[in-house]
Write an enzyme that holds these catalytic residues in place. Structure first.
Site, PDB file in Angstrom:
ATOM      1  N   SER A 147      -8.274  12.883 -48.696  1.00 48.18           N
ATOM      2  CA  SER A 147      -9.499  12.094 -48.620  1.00 48.18           C
ATOM      3  C   SER A 147      -9.353  10.905 -49.546  1.00 48.18           C
ATOM      4  O   SER A 147      -8.716  11.006 -50.599  1.00 48.18           O
ATOM      5  CB  SER A 147     -10.686  12.953 -49.049  1.00 48.18           C
ATOM      6  OG  SER A 147     -11.732  12.136 -49.520  1.00 48.18           O
ATOM      7  N   LYS A 174      -9.171  17.403 -51.432  1.00 48.58           N
ATOM      8  CA  LYS A 174      -9.196  17.683 -49.998  1.00 48.58           C
ATOM      9  C   LYS A 174      -7.827  17.747 -49.339  1.00 48.58           C
ATOM     10  O   LYS A 174      -6.902  17.036 -49.688  1.00 48.58           O
ATOM     11  CB  LYS A 174     -10.012  16.597 -49.284  1.00 48.58           C
ATOM     12  CG  LYS A 174     -11.473  16.641 -49.655  1.00 48.58           C
ATOM     13  CD  LYS A 174     -12.196  17.700 -48.861  1.00 48.58           C
ATOM     14  CE  LYS A 174     -12.833  17.031 -47.668  1.00 48.58           C
ATOM     15  NZ  LYS A 174     -13.399  17.950 -46.750  1.00 48.58           N
ATOM     16  N   ASN A 227      -7.234  17.922 -45.349  1.00 51.73           N
ATOM     17  CA  ASN A 227      -7.998  17.995 -44.098  1.00 51.73           C
ATOM     18  C   ASN A 227      -7.131  18.234 -42.866  1.00 51.73           C
ATOM     19  O   ASN A 227      -6.030  17.700 -42.773  1.00 51.73           O
ATOM     20  CB  ASN A 227      -8.776  16.687 -43.908  1.00 51.73           C
ATOM     21  CG  ASN A 227      -9.865  16.527 -44.953  1.00 51.73           C
ATOM     22  OD1 ASN A 227     -10.418  17.509 -45.434  1.00 51.73           O
ATOM     23  ND2 ASN A 227     -10.138  15.289 -45.321  1.00 51.73           N
ATOM     24  N   ASN A 232       0.822  -1.219   0.000  1.00 51.43           N
ATOM     25  CA  ASN A 232       0.000   0.000   0.000  1.00 51.43           C
ATOM     26  C   ASN A 232       0.858   1.272   0.000  1.00 51.43           C
ATOM     27  O   ASN A 232       0.586   2.211  -0.748  1.00 51.43           O
ATOM     28  CB  ASN A 232      -0.955  -0.002   1.197  1.00 51.43           C
ATOM     29  CG  ASN A 232      -1.947  -1.154   1.128  1.00 51.43           C
ATOM     30  OD1 ASN A 232      -2.011  -1.840   0.107  1.00 51.43           O
ATOM     31  ND2 ASN A 232      -2.704  -1.366   2.183  1.00 51.43           N
TER      32      ASN A 232
HETATM   33  N1  ARG Z   1      -1.495  -3.692  -7.015  1.00 54.40           N
HETATM   34  C1  ARG Z   1      -2.053  -2.914  -5.952  1.00 54.40           C
HETATM   35  C2  ARG Z   1      -2.397  -1.492  -6.389  1.00 54.40           C
HETATM   36  O1  ARG Z   1      -2.046  -1.114  -7.455  1.00 54.40           O
HETATM   37  C3  ARG Z   1      -1.135  -2.851  -4.794  1.00 54.40           C
HETATM   38  C4  ARG Z   1      -1.384  -3.995  -3.932  1.00 54.40           C
HETATM   39  C5  ARG Z   1      -2.099  -3.679  -2.714  1.00 54.40           C
HETATM   40  N2  ARG Z   1      -2.901  -4.797  -2.508  1.00 54.40           N
HETATM   41  C6  ARG Z   1      -3.537  -5.079  -1.394  1.00 54.40           C
HETATM   42  N3  ARG Z   1      -4.259  -6.112  -1.393  1.00 54.40           N
HETATM   43  N4  ARG Z   1      -3.428  -4.325  -0.340  1.00 54.40           N
HETATM   44  O2  ARG Z   1      -3.037  -0.773  -5.668  1.00 54.40           O
END
Ligand code: ARG
Length: 450
Positions: free
Chosen positions: A273, A279, A281, A106
């Protein structure tokens, strides 16, 4: 592969549905950049032994080379760019299993995406500067070219073509400030926010932020993995830029018609064209105008994805990149092709000027002249308006009128007024700050610094 919790592997259709490799692989190099910063920090803080960190970094460098020379074939089975790189690293260097210490995908994806976007925006910023230069160059070439200015697509007042180009300079310059703002808004480092709450391990977020060239680490771990404001800021920039592009293209498409014929588009930017041999364009301009909807659509797409999402990370966020890439690619190509095309637009000075002959675009000049003779503006407006009506009925233009005829309708008109009654004088005399007067245009050209 890393999951102890599951008794059964993921169903094939679920793998297909959840993978993001097809979207995020283009960030591979940035992901490694982020991992290298992370592992250096782990080594520095003692979370890994120095030689462990070094070995992992060497492994990452090797993976990077494999990516660059195309020998790395990522697998959708491994879900995304992050897992693919980590898996390959661990094959090369078993210590790779320690890389994900105090990190989640994340915060990783948030960091990687910012790095990638930053790279692309810097390139775009340079491209945009080239576009701005073309507007200024064209302005310089066309300062003395006079064209009709329009409101409601009706002839309004004569303007300098240089002033017209500079109008776009101002608009795209604001876009360029919006681009700077987007760069600014991605300039904090989310790495170390973990899954959402930070880490129990004593990581050094300042250090990773600094290595990766961010101004500081992000201040709140929840916000770090939840927010995509830096993307919406980009999309707003991109949407406004494309709206400007679409309006500019529309003008040029009109002016390139046989009816206007103010400008001549370079052959190499036009298409023929398949049926009509005559033409030529303006397809490039039409396509640039046409792509605007997609860019705005990508903005709306992201806004809808974000709307109502609970704090913090939700998998919905994986969908944030598809439209971002599409928009980045479109904007980059549009800016580049427009820059090349605009540098070669020719103006048909005579035709543009002759467009003013039969109109009454000097009517305001007459009214303002009367004001300078003490006539209240509203009265002047009425008198000139009536005269225009009379001229239309009698099929006459201002140029056809003798001084006596003028005075029959408007007694305050004198010889001196007839002298200022030309498109060139009209432009020259609009010498107020920001006006179309030649001197004003020249001043602005000299002032802008690119
Ligand atoms: N591939 C995910 C994204 O692009 C990142 C992974 C996070 N996945 C998760 N299950 N927390 O957001």
């Amino acid at each position: 592969m890393w999951h102890g919790r599951f008794k059964q592997g993921m169903a094939e259709m679920v793998k297909d549905f959840t993978q993001s490799l097809d979207i995020d692989w283009r960030m591979a190099e940035c992901d490694i950049q982020g991992s290298i910063a992370h592992v250096r920090m782990l080594g520095k803080t003692g979370l890994l032994k120095v030689d462990e960190a070094e070995k992992i970094e060497l492994g990452l460098q090797k993976v990077l080379r494999e990516i660059q020379n195309g020998t790395f074939k990522p697998s959708r089975d491994l879900e995304d760019v992050h897992m693919n790189i980590e898996a390959r690293l661990t094959e090369i260097e078993p210590l790779g299993a320690k890389l994900h210490t105090a990190r989640s995908r994340n915060d990783q994806v948030a960091t990687t995406t910012r790095l990638y976007l930053r790279e692309r925006l810097k390139i775009l910023s340079d491209d945009l500067r080239e576009l701005l230069k073309v507007f200024v160059n064209n302005a310089e070439h066309h300062v003395n070219v006079i064209i009709p200015g329009y409101t409601h697509m009706q002839q309004a007042q004569p303007i300098s073509m240089g002033h017209y180009w500079l109008a776009w300079y101002e608009a795209f310059k604001r876009d360029s400030s919006r681009l700077d703002f987007a760069l600014d808004s991605l300039n904090e480092c989310p790495l170390g926010a973990g899954a959402l709450a930070g880490s129990t391990l004593p990581i050094d977020r300042e250090m990773t932020s600094e290595i990766l060239g961010f101004s500081s680490p992000t201040r709140n771990s929840l916000d770090s993995v939840a927010q995509r404001d830096y993307m919406t800021d980009y999309h707003y920039f991109a949407s406004m830029l494309m709206i400007h592009v679409s309006r500019l293209c529309n003008d040029l498409i009109n002016w390139n018609t046989q009816e206007f014929a103010f400008i001549v588009l370079p052959d190499e930017f036009c298409t023929g064209s398949s049926m009509m041999p005559q033409k030529k364009n303006p397809d490039v301009l039409e396509l640039a105008r046409g792509k605007t909807g997609q860019v705005i659509g990508n903005f709306i797409d992201l806004l809808f994805t974000l709307k109502g999402l609970p704090m913090t990370y939700n998998r919905d966020l994986q969908e944030d990149k598809r439209g971002l890439w599409a928009s980045l690619d479109t904007v980059e190509s549009v800016v580049r092709i427009l820059t090349a095309l605009l540098a070669k637009v020719d103006v048909n000075e005579k035709v543009a000027l002759s467009g003013l002959e039969n109109g009454y675009s000097l009517a305001t000049d007459v009214a303002e002249y009367l004001v300078s003779k003490g006539v209240p503006f509203r009265d002047a407006h009425m008198k000139v308006g009536k005269l225009v009506g009379w001229c239309i009925e009698n099929n006459l233009s201002f140029e056809d009128l003798t001084l006596t005829q003028w005075q029959e309708h408007i007694p305050e008109v004198d010889e001196a007024m007839l002298k200022i009654l030309s498109p060139r004088e009209s432009v020259r005399r609009r010498n107020v700050f920001g006006g179309t007067g030649f001197d004003q245009v020249m001043e602005r050209i000299q002032e802008v610094n690119l």
